[in-house]
Design a protein around this motif. Sequence first.
Motif, short mmCIF file in Angstrom:
data_model
loop_
_atom_site.label_atom_id
_atom_site.label_comp_id
_atom_site.label_asym_id
_atom_site.label_seq_id
_atom_site.Cartn_x
_atom_site.Cartn_y
_atom_site.Cartn_z
N ASN A 16 0.54 -1.10 0.06
CA ASN A 16 -0.38 -0.37 0.11
C ASN A 16 1.01 1.25 0.22
O ASN A 16 0.28 2.39 -0.40
CB ASN A 16 -1.09 -0.14 1.23
CG ASN A 16 -1.98 -0.82 1.36
OD1 ASN A 16 -2.34 -1.31 -0.13
ND2 ASN A 16 -2.43 -1.31 2.00
N ASP A 20 1.89 1.79 -3.58
CA ASP A 20 -0.13 2.45 -4.09
C ASP A 20 -0.70 1.34 -4.49
O ASP A 20 -1.09 1.76 -5.35
CB ASP A 20 0.29 3.70 -4.89
CG ASP A 20 -0.49 4.72 -4.37
OD1 ASP A 20 -1.53 4.36 -3.55
OD2 ASP A 20 -0.85 5.22 -5.56
N ASN A 22 -3.27 0.34 -4.18
CA ASN A 22 -5.21 0.42 -4.35
C ASN A 22 -5.09 1.06 -5.45
O ASN A 22 -6.33 1.05 -5.24
CB ASN A 22 -5.40 0.45 -3.23
CG ASN A 22 -6.70 1.02 -2.82
OD1 ASN A 22 -7.23 -0.46 -3.07
ND2 ASN A 22 -7.38 1.82 -2.49
N SER A 23 -4.26 2.16 -5.58
CA SER A 23 -4.51 3.28 -6.64
C SER A 23 -4.06 2.84 -8.37
O SER A 23 -5.32 2.48 -8.94
CB SER A 23 -3.54 4.72 -6.44
OG SER A 23 -4.33 5.70 -5.21
N TRP A 25 -5.09 -0.39 -8.30
CA TRP A 25 -5.79 -1.05 -8.94
C TRP A 25 -7.61 -0.41 -9.21
O TRP A 25 -8.49 -0.61 -10.13
CB TRP A 25 -6.04 -2.44 -7.50
CG TRP A 25 -4.90 -3.31 -6.93
CD1 TRP A 25 -4.67 -4.13 -7.84
CD2 TRP A 25 -4.97 -3.48 -5.64
NE1 TRP A 25 -3.94 -4.83 -7.29
CE2 TRP A 25 -3.89 -4.57 -5.96
CE3 TRP A 25 -5.70 -3.22 -3.82
CZ2 TRP A 25 -3.93 -5.17 -5.13
CZ3 TRP A 25 -5.09 -3.30 -3.46
CH2 TRP A 25 -3.98 -4.64 -3.44
N GLN A 26 -7.90 0.87 -8.25
CA GLN A 26 -8.97 1.06 -9.26
C GLN A 26 -8.72 2.01 -10.04
O GLN A 26 -9.65 2.72 -10.02
CB GLN A 26 -9.31 2.17 -7.21
CG GLN A 26 -9.66 1.64 -5.68
CD GLN A 26 -10.78 0.55 -6.43
OE1 GLN A 26 -11.96 1.25 -7.03
NE2 GLN A 26 -10.31 -0.55 -5.68
N ASN A 27 -7.22 2.87 -10.46
CA ASN A 27 -7.40 3.40 -12.00
C ASN A 27 -7.12 1.95 -13.16
O ASN A 27 -6.67 2.32 -13.98
CB ASN A 27 -6.30 4.22 -11.92
CG ASN A 27 -6.49 5.05 -10.78
OD1 ASN A 27 -7.32 6.23 -10.90
ND2 ASN A 27 -5.68 5.34 -9.86
N SER A 32 -11.26 -3.05 -10.59
CA SER A 32 -11.98 -2.11 -9.63
C SER A 32 -12.44 -3.12 -8.97
O SER A 32 -13.04 -2.23 -7.89
CB SER A 32 -12.70 -1.03 -10.15
OG SER A 32 -13.56 -2.01 -11.02
N ASP A 35 -10.37 -3.90 -3.49
CA ASP A 35 -9.98 -2.62 -2.73
C ASP A 35 -9.60 -3.89 -0.86
O ASP A 35 -9.10 -4.24 -1.17
CB ASP A 35 -11.23 -2.15 -1.97
CG ASP A 35 -12.23 -3.08 -1.40
OD1 ASP A 35 -11.75 -3.83 -0.10
OD2 ASP A 35 -13.47 -3.65 -1.68
#
Length: 591
Positions: A16, A20, A22-23, A25-27, A32, A35
């Motif tokens: 994390n 980073d 999580n960023s 994955w979300q991008n 998506s 989390d």
Amino acid sequence: MPIYKAPLRDMQFTLNEVLDANSFWQNTPQLSHVDADTVNAILEAMAQFSEDILLPINRSGDEEGCTFNNGVVTVPAGFKEAFKQYAEGGWIGLGAEEEFGGQSMPKMLTVLTDEMLFATNPSFTLYPLLTIGAGMAMAQHASEELKNTYLPKMYSGEWSGTMCLTEPHSGTDLGIIRTKAEPQADGTFKITGTKIFITGGEHNMTENHVHLVLAKLPDAPAGSRGISLFLVPKFMVNADGSVGERNAVGAGSIEHKMGIKGSATCVMNFDGATGFLIGKVNEGLAAMFVMMNYERLSMGIQGLGASEAAYQNAAAYARDRLQGRSATGTKMPEKNADSILVHPDVRRMLLKIRANNEAGRAFALYTAQQLDVTKFSDDPAARKLAADRVALLTPVVKAYLTDKGLENCIEGQQVLGGHGFIREWGLEQWVRDTRIAQIYEGTNGVQAHDLMGRKVAKNNGAFVAPLIAEMREFNATLASHANLTFMHDALEQAIQDIESATQFVIEQSQQNPDQINAAAVDYLHAFGLLNFAYMFAKIAKAADGKDDTFYADKLRLAKFFVTRMLPELKSRVASIKAGSDVMMDFDMAYF
């Protein structure tokens, strides 16, 4: 009794705060659904399974081993029950496609779950690992019919998979395999030949085995261009998906080994067994390399997992072992001696292991992130760059992390002194079990040659240059961190040393091809040190400015790496530049 506690805080920090994740994955639209909360829950569940289920049967599995009786292989006590629990937990399909019963989780996550598995029971881990690898090759190259028939059962743990490459006369040189595939009128093939060193080729944990077998058609071109890949089930599959009649394939024996004794390593005989073509005729090696590259990354994780276990046991012993007094004055006056942690050499060994573990974990996760980009990104240019990066780093992850893994297990054993040689303390088993990781899935010398020859010299450093550019771009961000000047300067010097060594080998190999193989192992270790320096730069930046002992210790470990371990890179470069003549000038009769 050996101990192990999953290093979840370090894993979460690297995932994390350093990378980073999580960023990322979300991008990435296809990721998506991932989390931080979900990932943490999965890591905690695997920690519990590894600590409570696998670790207790690791030593007993080593002592009992597998047994072979009239073609039947029986795994050690507790393995079958653990495998059932592992399968029911959905772990086999964690990173697999949802359409076949998987959970489509990123490689960045499965790297960490694999680390915990390898830290607690490498023999057990190899069984599902081969199934996952076989599934990956099938998912990319098999027909829809084969995928729909076999993959759901493999990911559920009802059936297991293997990889059948090596033959008694053919190891690295697969172009000279003798296993034959004879075409049949119904579109199937009759597979005849013998394969050796087949992990999980036969066992009593699943009702069927799915063998991926390299073989040659009668009219196949010579060499590796004539290799095809076939799916050969132990039992044929009926139209309704149930298990049918026995196929003409079976284990002839199992090997008696130095380590991983709970893993069945089989000689497999194919006597006109029915097989199904995967992919195209004569293009089997490319399909199999999907699995091979997955396994090579996994072997690097085996080295990392063993190294973490070795560190934890050695550190625990060092805290408790009283022996001698500190050179700077008594530190534990209430005791009849000080803990051996007062001795700098003991700290040297422990810090080396820990530095390798933390950089190795970050490096494995970084490589896994590149794999996730190749699989999930919608950007063709990003996928191409990531694929090139994976090609470059795969042999480094496999060889460097397993070389360091064994070295660290031996260092941990050394911390225990005589107790490290005694079975009940566990270190001697990790040494024996980890030794194979340098050998299988392509020996580390072969990995080094692949790196130096195919991934560096052959393309004139085209894969190396973008990585170095990325490192320099990141290093520039450290300029605003006054506390990290030591890290910035060390990384820049390491980059310059690798650039010099790379250019030297590329130029020299044009006149003398032996320069590639002569430089290969030293180059791989120098390149591994460079990548570890890059990872420590990322770790140091993530830790800088945070008022907490956890982060302060990250900076201290980075300084230890830079001052006590990274200087090895220069000696490796010096060896590279010594050239090949000092090896090749001996007459063959000398040996």
